[in-house]
Design a protein around this motif. Structure first.
Motif, PDB file in Angstrom:
ATOM      1  N   ARG A 179     -46.128 -33.193  -1.706  1.00  0.00           N
ATOM      2  CA  ARG A 179     -44.552 -34.540  -1.426  1.00  0.00           C
ATOM      3  C   ARG A 179     -45.219 -34.785  -3.060  1.00  0.00           C
ATOM      4  O   ARG A 179     -44.383 -36.073  -3.118  1.00  0.00           O
ATOM      5  CB  ARG A 179     -45.408 -35.875   0.024  1.00  0.00           C
ATOM      6  N   ALA A 231     -42.397 -25.920  -0.630  1.00  0.00           N
ATOM      7  CA  ALA A 231     -40.872 -25.688   0.616  1.00  0.00           C
ATOM      8  C   ALA A 231     -41.335 -24.462   1.256  1.00  0.00           C
ATOM      9  O   ALA A 231     -41.636 -23.236   0.819  1.00  0.00           O
ATOM     10  CB  ALA A 231     -39.519 -25.729  -0.156  1.00  0.00           C
ATOM     11  N   ALA A 232     -40.586 -24.973   2.377  1.00  0.00           N
ATOM     12  CA  ALA A 232     -42.164 -23.635   3.045  1.00  0.00           C
ATOM     13  C   ALA A 232     -40.508 -21.888   2.921  1.00  0.00           C
ATOM     14  O   ALA A 232     -41.174 -21.126   3.089  1.00  0.00           O
ATOM     15  CB  ALA A 232     -41.079 -23.859   4.953  1.00  0.00           C
ATOM     16  N   ASP A 233     -39.482 -22.706   2.329  1.00  0.00           N
ATOM     17  CA  ASP A 233     -38.801 -21.130   2.037  1.00  0.00           C
ATOM     18  C   ASP A 233     -38.552 -20.884   0.422  1.00  0.00           C
ATOM     19  O   ASP A 233     -38.400 -19.934   0.162  1.00  0.00           O
ATOM     20  CB  ASP A 233     -37.305 -21.528   2.118  1.00  0.00           C
ATOM     21  N   GLN A 279     -44.269 -22.590  10.109  1.00  0.00           N
ATOM     22  CA  GLN A 279     -43.112 -22.410  10.930  1.00  0.00           C
ATOM     23  C   GLN A 279     -43.202 -20.945  10.982  1.00  0.00           C
ATOM     24  O   GLN A 279     -42.525 -20.318  11.509  1.00  0.00           O
ATOM     25  CB  GLN A 279     -42.354 -23.027  10.416  1.00  0.00           C
ATOM     26  N   TRP A 280     -43.662 -19.510   9.663  1.00  0.00           N
ATOM     27  CA  TRP A 280     -43.149 -18.276   9.985  1.00  0.00           C
ATOM     28  C   TRP A 280     -44.368 -17.804  10.942  1.00  0.00           C
ATOM     29  O   TRP A 280     -44.369 -16.707  10.882  1.00  0.00           O
ATOM     30  CB  TRP A 280     -43.244 -17.477   8.742  1.00  0.00           C
ATOM     31  N   SER A 285     -48.050 -27.273   2.733  1.00  0.00           N
ATOM     32  CA  SER A 285     -47.269 -27.713   3.991  1.00  0.00           C
ATOM     33  C   SER A 285     -47.609 -27.479   5.176  1.00  0.00           C
ATOM     34  O   SER A 285     -47.201 -25.892   5.415  1.00  0.00           O
ATOM     35  CB  SER A 285     -46.098 -28.707   3.288  1.00  0.00           C
ATOM     36  N   ARG A 286     -47.627 -27.788   5.789  1.00  0.00           N
ATOM     37  CA  ARG A 286     -47.856 -27.128   7.559  1.00  0.00           C
ATOM     38  C   ARG A 286     -46.492 -26.519   7.926  1.00  0.00           C
ATOM     39  O   ARG A 286     -46.304 -25.470   8.546  1.00  0.00           O
ATOM     40  CB  ARG A 286     -48.035 -28.394   9.040  1.00  0.00           C
ATOM     41  N   ALA A 287     -45.775 -27.392   7.218  1.00  0.00           N
ATOM     42  CA  ALA A 287     -43.617 -26.215   7.573  1.00  0.00           C
ATOM     43  C   ALA A 287     -44.263 -24.568   6.732  1.00  0.00           C
ATOM     44  O   ALA A 287     -43.719 -24.196   7.637  1.00  0.00           O
ATOM     45  CB  ALA A 287     -43.209 -26.851   6.633  1.00  0.00           C
ATOM     46  N   ALA A 288     -44.899 -24.485   6.216  1.00  0.00           N
ATOM     47  CA  ALA A 288     -45.547 -22.406   6.017  1.00  0.00           C
ATOM     48  C   ALA A 288     -45.459 -22.254   7.569  1.00  0.00           C
ATOM     49  O   ALA A 288     -46.020 -20.718   7.553  1.00  0.00           O
ATOM     50  CB  ALA A 288     -46.144 -22.890   5.050  1.00  0.00           C
ATOM     51  N   SER A 294     -43.637 -14.255   3.846  1.00  0.00           N
ATOM     52  CA  SER A 294     -42.884 -14.646   5.412  1.00  0.00           C
ATOM     53  C   SER A 294     -43.280 -13.587   6.344  1.00  0.00           C
ATOM     54  O   SER A 294     -43.736 -14.133   7.559  1.00  0.00           O
ATOM     55  CB  SER A 294     -42.068 -15.105   5.244  1.00  0.00           C
ATOM     56  N   ARG A 301     -36.135 -18.077   0.724  1.00  0.00           N
ATOM     57  CA  ARG A 301     -34.779 -19.154  -0.625  1.00  0.00           C
ATOM     58  C   ARG A 301     -33.156 -17.991  -0.890  1.00  0.00           C
ATOM     59  O   ARG A 301     -32.301 -18.685  -1.093  1.00  0.00           O
ATOM     60  CB  ARG A 301     -34.750 -20.643  -1.264  1.00  0.00           C
TER      61      ARG A 301
END
Lengths: 212, 212
Positions: A197, A13-15, A44-45, A39-42, A22, B20
Protein backbone atom coordinates in the motif's frame (compact mmCIF):
# COMPACT_ATOMS: atom_id res chain seq x y z
CA UNK A 1 8.77 -36.18 -0.54
CA UNK A 2 7.65 -32.91 -2.09
CA UNK A 3 9.63 -29.96 -3.41
CA UNK A 4 9.70 -26.57 -1.76
CA UNK A 5 9.58 -23.60 -4.13
CA UNK A 6 10.70 -20.13 -3.10
CA UNK A 7 8.58 -17.91 -5.31
CA UNK A 8 8.95 -14.17 -5.76
CA UNK A 9 5.48 -12.58 -5.61
CA UNK A 10 6.78 -9.41 -7.23
CA UNK A 11 6.37 -5.83 -6.05
CA UNK A 12 2.74 -5.79 -4.89
CA UNK A 13 0.04 -6.10 -7.56
CA UNK A 14 -1.11 -9.72 -7.84
CA UNK A 15 -0.58 -9.81 -11.61
CA UNK A 16 3.05 -8.78 -11.37
CA UNK A 17 3.99 -12.30 -10.28
CA UNK A 18 5.52 -14.39 -13.08
CA UNK A 19 3.43 -16.84 -15.08
CA UNK A 20 5.61 -19.64 -13.64
CA UNK A 21 5.02 -18.42 -10.10
CA UNK A 22 1.24 -18.19 -10.55
CA UNK A 23 1.15 -21.73 -11.99
CA UNK A 24 3.16 -23.15 -9.09
CA UNK A 25 0.75 -21.47 -6.68
CA UNK A 26 -2.07 -23.18 -8.57
CA UNK A 27 -0.40 -26.59 -8.14
CA UNK A 28 0.69 -26.11 -4.53
CA UNK A 29 -0.80 -28.20 -1.75
CA UNK A 30 0.56 -25.77 0.82
CA UNK A 31 1.58 -22.10 0.70
CA UNK A 32 3.39 -20.11 3.37
CA UNK A 33 3.24 -16.43 2.52
CA UNK A 34 5.00 -13.46 4.08
CA UNK A 35 1.84 -11.63 5.13
CA UNK A 36 3.56 -8.49 6.35
CA UNK A 37 4.91 -7.84 2.84
CA UNK A 38 2.92 -9.95 0.35
CA UNK A 39 -0.62 -8.86 -0.47
CA UNK A 40 -3.35 -11.44 0.20
CA UNK A 41 -4.47 -10.81 -3.39
CA UNK A 42 -1.50 -12.92 -4.50
CA UNK A 43 -3.26 -15.95 -3.00
CA UNK A 44 -5.92 -15.77 -5.71
CA UNK A 45 -3.67 -18.09 -7.74
CA UNK A 46 -3.86 -20.86 -5.11
CA UNK A 47 -6.29 -23.75 -5.60
CA UNK A 48 -9.33 -24.17 -3.33
CA UNK A 49 -8.46 -26.32 -0.34
CA UNK A 50 -4.79 -25.31 -0.39
CA UNK A 51 -3.19 -25.26 3.07
CA UNK A 52 -2.37 -21.53 3.37
CA UNK A 53 -0.56 -19.92 6.30
CA UNK A 54 0.85 -16.48 7.03
CA UNK A 55 4.42 -16.42 8.36
CA UNK A 56 3.93 -13.03 10.02
CA UNK A 57 5.11 -13.18 13.62
CA UNK A 58 6.93 -16.50 13.21
CA UNK A 59 10.70 -16.92 13.31
CA UNK A 60 13.06 -18.58 10.88
CA UNK A 61 13.06 -21.94 12.68
CA UNK A 62 9.24 -22.04 12.63
CA UNK A 63 9.17 -21.20 8.92
CA UNK A 64 11.67 -23.95 8.11
CA UNK A 65 9.75 -26.40 10.33
CA UNK A 66 6.46 -25.58 8.56
CA UNK A 67 7.98 -26.07 5.11
CA UNK A 68 9.68 -29.34 6.10
CA UNK A 69 6.46 -30.69 7.56
CA UNK A 70 4.32 -29.77 4.54
CA UNK A 71 6.91 -31.25 2.14
CA UNK A 72 6.14 -34.64 3.73
CA UNK A 73 2.50 -34.37 2.66
CA UNK A 74 2.41 -32.36 -0.57
CA UNK A 75 4.22 -32.66 -3.88
CA UNK A 76 4.47 -28.89 -4.28
CA UNK A 77 4.97 -26.46 -1.39
CA UNK A 78 5.42 -22.73 -2.01
CA UNK A 79 7.13 -20.17 0.17
CA UNK A 80 5.75 -16.91 -1.26
CA UNK A 81 8.02 -13.90 -0.76
CA UNK A 82 7.87 -10.26 -1.69
CA UNK A 83 9.84 -9.04 -4.71
CA UNK A 84 12.63 -11.45 -5.60
CA UNK A 85 13.68 -14.14 -3.11
CA UNK A 86 17.42 -13.54 -3.67
CA UNK A 87 17.20 -9.92 -2.58
CA UNK A 88 16.80 -9.34 1.18
CA UNK A 89 14.79 -12.57 1.30
CA UNK A 90 16.74 -14.70 3.81
CA UNK A 91 16.86 -17.28 1.02
CA UNK A 92 20.12 -18.97 2.00
CA UNK A 93 18.95 -19.16 5.63
CA UNK A 94 15.80 -21.07 4.61
CA UNK A 95 17.00 -23.09 1.61
CA UNK A 96 20.18 -24.31 3.33
CA UNK A 97 18.51 -26.35 6.09
CA UNK A 98 15.96 -27.80 3.63
CA UNK A 99 18.74 -28.81 1.28
CA UNK A 100 20.70 -30.43 4.10
CA UNK A 101 17.56 -32.34 5.10
CA UNK A 102 17.36 -33.76 1.57
CA UNK A 103 14.28 -31.75 0.57
CA UNK A 104 14.47 -30.55 -3.06
CA UNK A 105 14.34 -26.78 -3.39
CA UNK A 106 13.45 -24.63 -6.39
CA UNK A 107 13.48 -20.89 -6.90
CA UNK A 108 11.29 -18.71 -9.10
CA UNK A 109 12.65 -15.18 -9.42
CA UNK A 110 10.37 -12.18 -9.10
CA UNK A 111 10.13 -8.57 -10.20
CA UNK A 112 11.99 -6.47 -7.70
CA UNK A 113 10.28 -3.34 -6.40
CA UNK A 114 13.28 -1.38 -7.72
CA UNK A 115 12.20 -2.17 -11.27
CA UNK A 116 8.52 -1.67 -10.47
CA UNK A 117 9.22 1.66 -8.82
CA UNK A 118 10.92 2.89 -11.96
CA UNK A 119 7.95 1.68 -14.03
CA UNK A 120 5.41 3.24 -11.65
CA UNK A 121 7.17 6.57 -11.88
CA UNK A 122 5.84 6.71 -15.46
CA UNK A 123 8.82 6.23 -17.66
CA UNK A 124 11.49 6.72 -15.07
CA UNK A 125 14.53 4.79 -16.16
CA UNK A 126 17.29 3.45 -13.93
CA UNK A 127 20.05 3.81 -16.51
CA UNK A 128 20.59 6.59 -19.04
CA UNK A 129 23.58 6.99 -21.37
CA UNK A 130 25.84 9.94 -20.43
CA UNK A 131 24.23 10.02 -16.97
CA UNK A 132 24.61 6.63 -15.33
CA UNK A 133 25.05 3.00 -16.32
CA UNK A 134 25.00 1.62 -12.79
CA UNK A 135 22.25 0.90 -10.27
CA UNK A 136 22.92 0.26 -6.61
CA UNK A 137 20.37 -1.62 -4.50
CA UNK A 138 20.97 -1.14 -0.81
CA UNK A 139 19.34 -0.20 2.49
CA UNK A 140 20.07 1.98 5.46
CA UNK A 141 21.31 0.27 8.61
CA UNK A 142 18.45 -1.04 10.71
CA UNK A 143 18.06 -4.43 12.35
CA UNK A 144 20.50 -5.92 9.84
CA UNK A 145 23.88 -4.21 10.23
CA UNK A 146 25.55 -2.70 7.17
CA UNK A 147 29.20 -3.35 6.39
CA UNK A 148 31.06 -0.03 6.66
CA UNK A 149 32.16 -0.19 3.03
CA UNK A 150 28.47 -0.10 2.10
CA UNK A 151 27.52 3.13 3.89
CA UNK A 152 25.12 5.30 1.91
CA UNK A 153 27.74 8.05 1.84
CA UNK A 154 30.29 5.73 0.24
CA UNK A 155 27.79 4.33 -2.27
CA UNK A 156 26.43 7.76 -3.20
CA UNK A 157 29.89 8.88 -4.34
CA UNK A 158 29.37 7.01 -7.63
CA UNK A 159 26.43 9.35 -8.40
CA UNK A 160 24.53 6.48 -9.99
CA UNK A 161 20.91 5.40 -9.47
CA UNK A 162 20.35 4.36 -5.89
CA UNK A 163 17.41 2.17 -4.83
CA UNK A 164 16.97 2.17 -1.08
CA UNK A 165 15.11 -0.83 0.34
CA UNK A 166 13.67 -1.47 3.79
CA UNK A 167 14.34 2.04 4.95
CA UNK A 168 11.04 3.85 5.23
CA UNK A 169 11.66 4.62 8.89
CA UNK A 170 14.57 6.77 7.75
CA UNK A 171 12.59 8.95 5.38
CA UNK A 172 12.23 12.32 7.08
CA UNK A 173 9.31 13.31 4.88
CA UNK A 174 8.04 10.46 2.74
CA UNK A 175 4.99 12.36 1.53
CA UNK A 176 7.06 15.35 0.52
CA UNK A 177 9.67 13.08 -0.97
CA UNK A 178 7.19 11.77 -3.51
CA UNK A 179 6.85 15.16 -5.08
CA UNK A 180 10.46 16.26 -4.94
CA UNK A 181 12.83 15.32 -7.67
CA UNK A 182 15.79 17.59 -7.14
CA UNK A 183 19.02 15.85 -6.45
CA UNK A 184 21.64 16.01 -3.76
CA UNK A 185 25.04 15.14 -5.21
CA UNK A 186 23.19 14.18 -8.43
CA UNK A 187 21.96 10.98 -6.84
CA UNK A 188 18.33 10.11 -7.48
CA UNK A 189 17.18 7.97 -4.55
CA UNK A 190 14.26 5.71 -5.36
CA UNK A 191 12.53 4.10 -2.43
CA UNK A 192 11.04 0.80 -3.55
CA UNK A 193 7.61 0.36 -1.95
CA UNK A 194 8.16 -2.69 0.21
CA UNK A 195 4.58 -2.78 1.45
CA UNK A 196 1.84 -3.09 -1.16
CA UNK A 197 0.00 0.00 0.00
CA UNK A 198 2.99 2.33 0.04
CA UNK A 199 3.68 3.99 -3.29
CA UNK A 200 7.27 4.13 -4.47
CA UNK A 201 8.79 7.57 -4.49
CA UNK A 202 11.78 9.49 -5.66
CA UNK A 203 13.39 11.48 -2.94
CA UNK A 204 16.16 13.91 -2.38
CA UNK A 205 18.85 12.15 -0.37
CA UNK A 206 18.68 15.13 2.00
CA UNK A 207 15.28 13.75 3.03
CA UNK A 208 16.92 10.68 4.52
CA UNK A 209 17.72 10.50 8.22
CA UNK A 210 20.81 8.36 8.23
CA UNK A 211 21.71 6.94 11.64
CA UNK A 212 25.31 7.68 12.72
CA UNK B 1 -5.38 6.27 -30.63
CA UNK B 2 -3.92 3.22 -28.97
CA UNK B 3 -1.58 2.87 -26.02
CA UNK B 4 1.99 1.65 -26.30
CA UNK B 5 3.14 -0.69 -23.55
CA UNK B 6 6.80 -1.29 -22.79
CA UNK B 7 6.76 -4.81 -21.38
CA UNK B 8 9.63 -6.62 -19.71
CA UNK B 9 9.81 -10.18 -21.09
CA UNK B 10 11.98 -11.26 -18.18
CA UNK B 11 15.29 -13.13 -18.30
CA UNK B 12 14.65 -15.70 -21.06
CA UNK B 13 12.18 -18.48 -20.29
CA UNK B 14 8.76 -17.59 -21.71
CA UNK B 15 6.98 -18.25 -18.39
CA UNK B 16 9.15 -15.80 -16.49
CA UNK B 17 7.20 -12.89 -17.94
CA UNK B 18 4.65 -11.40 -15.53
CA UNK B 19 0.99 -12.39 -15.68
CA UNK B 20 0.21 -8.76 -16.61
CA UNK B 21 2.76 -8.82 -19.41
CA UNK B 22 1.44 -12.08 -20.86
CA UNK B 23 -2.13 -10.73 -20.78
CA UNK B 24 -1.15 -7.54 -22.57
CA UNK B 25 0.59 -9.61 -25.25
CA UNK B 26 -2.68 -11.54 -25.61
CA UNK B 27 -4.61 -8.29 -26.14
CA UNK B 28 -2.07 -6.61 -28.40
CA UNK B 29 -2.88 -5.89 -32.04
CA UNK B 30 0.83 -5.31 -32.73
CA UNK B 31 4.03 -6.44 -31.02
CA UNK B 32 7.57 -5.25 -31.69
CA UNK B 33 10.05 -7.55 -29.97
CA UNK B 34 13.79 -7.24 -29.50
CA UNK B 35 14.70 -10.40 -31.36
CA UNK B 36 18.40 -10.32 -30.55
CA UNK B 37 17.61 -10.61 -26.86
CA UNK B 38 14.02 -11.83 -26.43
CA UNK B 39 13.28 -15.48 -27.21
CA UNK B 40 10.63 -16.11 -29.87
CA UNK B 41 8.96 -18.40 -27.33
CA UNK B 42 7.74 -15.24 -25.59
CA UNK B 43 5.47 -14.63 -28.58
CA UNK B 44 3.35 -17.65 -27.64
CA UNK B 45 1.25 -15.25 -25.56
CA UNK B 46 0.28 -13.16 -28.61
CA UNK B 47 -3.07 -13.73 -30.31
CA UNK B 48 -3.29 -15.27 -33.78
CA UNK B 49 -3.21 -12.58 -36.43
CA UNK B 50 -1.20 -10.20 -34.26
CA UNK B 51 1.10 -7.91 -36.27
CA UNK B 52 4.49 -9.09 -34.99
CA UNK B 53 7.86 -7.64 -35.98
CA UNK B 54 11.44 -8.09 -34.87
CA UNK B 55 13.36 -4.88 -34.14
CA UNK B 56 16.73 -6.55 -34.73
CA UNK B 57 18.80 -4.44 -37.10
CA UNK B 58 16.55 -1.38 -36.85
CA UNK B 59 17.53 1.87 -35.18
CA UNK B 60 15.80 3.90 -32.52
CA UNK B 61 14.03 6.19 -35.01
CA UNK B 62 12.62 3.20 -36.90
CA UNK B 63 11.42 1.59 -33.65
CA UNK B 64 9.67 4.80 -32.59
CA UNK B 65 8.17 5.20 -36.08
CA UNK B 66 6.82 1.62 -36.04
CA UNK B 67 5.25 2.06 -32.60
CA UNK B 68 3.68 5.42 -33.54
CA UNK B 69 2.26 3.99 -36.75
CA UNK B 70 0.75 0.90 -35.08
CA UNK B 71 -0.74 3.02 -32.28
CA UNK B 72 -2.92 4.67 -34.97
CA UNK B 73 -4.46 1.29 -35.82
CA UNK B 74 -4.50 -0.80 -32.63
CA UNK B 75 -5.79 -0.17 -29.13
CA UNK B 76 -2.88 -2.06 -27.57
CA UNK B 77 0.65 -2.07 -28.93
CA UNK B 78 3.48 -3.85 -27.09
CA UNK B 79 7.19 -3.17 -27.26
CA UNK B 80 8.61 -6.40 -25.78
CA UNK B 81 12.03 -6.02 -24.19
CA UNK B 82 14.41 -8.32 -22.40
CA UNK B 83 14.55 -8.28 -18.60
CA UNK B 84 13.14 -5.06 -17.21
CA UNK B 85 12.58 -2.05 -19.51
CA UNK B 86 14.05 0.45 -17.02
CA UNK B 87 17.43 -1.30 -16.94
CA UNK B 88 19.63 -0.80 -20.04
CA UNK B 89 16.41 -0.69 -22.07
CA UNK B 90 16.62 2.73 -23.78
CA UNK B 91 13.20 3.34 -22.22
CA UNK B 92 13.45 7.13 -21.91
CA UNK B 93 14.72 7.38 -25.49
CA UNK B 94 11.61 5.55 -26.80
CA UNK B 95 8.91 6.69 -24.37
CA UNK B 96 9.87 10.37 -24.55
CA UNK B 97 9.05 10.92 -28.25
CA UNK B 98 5.80 8.90 -27.94
CA UNK B 99 4.76 10.95 -24.95
CA UNK B 100 5.53 14.22 -26.75
CA UNK B 101 3.45 12.98 -29.71
CA UNK B 102 0.49 12.52 -27.36
CA UNK B 103 0.54 8.71 -27.47
CA UNK B 104 -0.24 7.16 -24.07
CA UNK B 105 2.57 5.00 -22.74
CA UNK B 106 2.49 2.27 -20.08
CA UNK B 107 5.25 0.19 -18.54
CA UNK B 108 5.14 -3.36 -17.19
CA UNK B 109 8.25 -4.22 -15.19
CA UNK B 110 10.03 -7.51 -15.70
CA UNK B 111 12.28 -9.92 -13.85
CA UNK B 112 15.86 -8.80 -14.34
CA UNK B 113 18.42 -11.41 -15.32
CA UNK B 114 20.34 -10.44 -12.18
CA UNK B 115 17.57 -11.95 -10.05
CA UNK B 116 17.12 -14.90 -12.39
CA UNK B 117 20.84 -15.60 -12.39
CA UNK B 118 20.83 -15.84 -8.62
CA UNK B 119 17.83 -18.19 -8.78
CA UNK B 120 19.39 -20.30 -11.53
CA UNK B 121 22.53 -20.72 -9.46
CA UNK B 122 20.37 -22.90 -7.17
CA UNK B 123 19.93 -20.95 -4.01
CA UNK B 124 22.53 -18.31 -4.66
CA UNK B 125 21.47 -15.21 -2.82
CA UNK B 126 22.45 -11.63 -3.68
CA UNK B 127 22.39 -10.39 -0.09
CA UNK B 128 23.52 -12.16 3.05
CA UNK B 129 23.69 -10.69 6.57
CA UNK B 130 27.29 -10.16 7.80
CA UNK B 131 28.54 -10.47 4.20
CA UNK B 132 26.78 -7.88 2.06
CA UNK B 133 23.54 -5.92 2.02
CA UNK B 134 24.17 -4.20 -1.30
CA UNK B 135 23.93 -5.26 -4.94
CA UNK B 136 25.47 -3.30 -7.79
CA UNK B 137 24.14 -3.71 -11.33
CA UNK B 138 26.58 -2.40 -13.89
CA UNK B 139 28.42 -3.23 -17.12
CA UNK B 140 31.90 -2.91 -18.52
CA UNK B 141 32.53 -0.09 -20.97
CA UNK B 142 31.57 -1.05 -24.50
CA UNK B 143 29.54 0.91 -27.04
CA UNK B 144 27.92 2.89 -24.21
CA UNK B 145 30.63 4.80 -22.34
CA UNK B 146 30.88 4.42 -18.56
CA UNK B 147 31.23 7.45 -16.33
CA UNK B 148 34.64 7.26 -14.61
CA UNK B 149 33.07 7.16 -11.14
CA UNK B 150 31.41 3.89 -12.21
CA UNK B 151 34.55 1.96 -13.17
CA UNK B 152 34.49 -1.67 -12.12
CA UNK B 153 37.53 -1.06 -9.95
CA UNK B 154 35.76 1.72 -8.07
CA UNK B 155 32.54 -0.28 -7.68
CA UNK B 156 34.37 -3.44 -6.59
CA UNK B 157 35.85 -1.62 -3.59
CA UNK B 158 32.54 -2.00 -1.74
CA UNK B 159 33.03 -5.80 -1.87
CA UNK B 160 29.30 -6.28 -2.38
CA UNK B 161 27.45 -8.45 -4.93
CA UNK B 162 28.23 -7.30 -8.43
CA UNK B 163 25.99 -8.18 -11.42
CA UNK B 164 27.71 -7.41 -14.69
CA UNK B 165 25.40 -6.88 -17.65
CA UNK B 166 26.11 -6.68 -21.38
CA UNK B 167 29.74 -7.67 -20.95
CA UNK B 168 30.16 -11.19 -22.27
CA UNK B 169 32.80 -9.99 -24.75
CA UNK B 170 34.95 -9.15 -21.74
CA UNK B 171 34.80 -12.59 -20.15
CA UNK B 172 38.20 -14.18 -20.76
CA UNK B 173 36.86 -17.66 -20.10
CA UNK B 174 33.09 -17.78 -19.83
CA UNK B 175 32.94 -21.57 -19.81
CA UNK B 176 35.53 -21.82 -17.10
CA UNK B 177 33.89 -18.99 -15.22
CA UNK B 178 30.74 -21.06 -14.76
CA UNK B 179 32.57 -23.57 -12.64
CA UNK B 180 34.76 -21.23 -10.65
CA UNK B 181 33.45 -19.67 -7.51
CA UNK B 182 36.54 -18.33 -5.79
CA UNK B 183 36.60 -14.64 -5.23
CA UNK B 184 38.94 -11.84 -6.07
CA UNK B 185 38.72 -9.11 -3.46
CA UNK B 186 35.71 -10.99 -2.01
CA UNK B 187 33.54 -9.79 -4.88
CA UNK B 188 31.26 -12.40 -6.41
CA UNK B 189 30.67 -11.35 -10.00
CA UNK B 190 27.46 -12.69 -11.47
CA UNK B 191 27.05 -12.38 -15.23
CA UNK B 192 23.36 -12.19 -16.05
CA UNK B 193 22.67 -14.20 -19.19
CA UNK B 194 21.47 -11.54 -21.57
CA UNK B 195 20.82 -14.00 -24.38
CA UNK B 196 18.34 -16.80 -23.74
CA UNK B 197 20.79 -19.53 -24.66
CA UNK B 198 23.64 -18.33 -22.51
CA UNK B 199 23.49 -19.61 -18.97
CA UNK B 200 24.25 -17.15 -16.19
CA UNK B 201 27.49 -17.79 -14.41
CA UNK B 202 29.47 -16.79 -11.41
CA UNK B 203 32.97 -15.74 -12.24
CA UNK B 204 36.15 -14.67 -10.59
CA UNK B 205 36.66 -11.00 -11.39
CA UNK B 206 40.16 -12.02 -12.54
CA UNK B 207 38.40 -13.67 -15.48
CA UNK B 208 37.25 -10.31 -16.78
CA UNK B 209 39.22 -8.50 -19.45
CA UNK B 210 38.61 -4.90 -18.53
CA UNK B 211 39.49 -2.41 -21.27
CA UNK B 212 41.83 0.38 -20.11
Amino acid sequence: MGKVWFVGAGPGAADLITVRGSRLLGEAGAVLYAGSLVSRAALQWAQPGCDIADSKGTDLAEIIGWLMDRAQHHETVVRLQTGDPALYGALAEMAGPLDRAGIPVGIVPGVSSAMASAAAAAGETLTLPEVTQTVILTHIEGRTPMPERESLDALARHRCSLCIFLSIAHMASPALGCARTHRHRDVPALRPGARPRLPPCRADTRDLRIPR
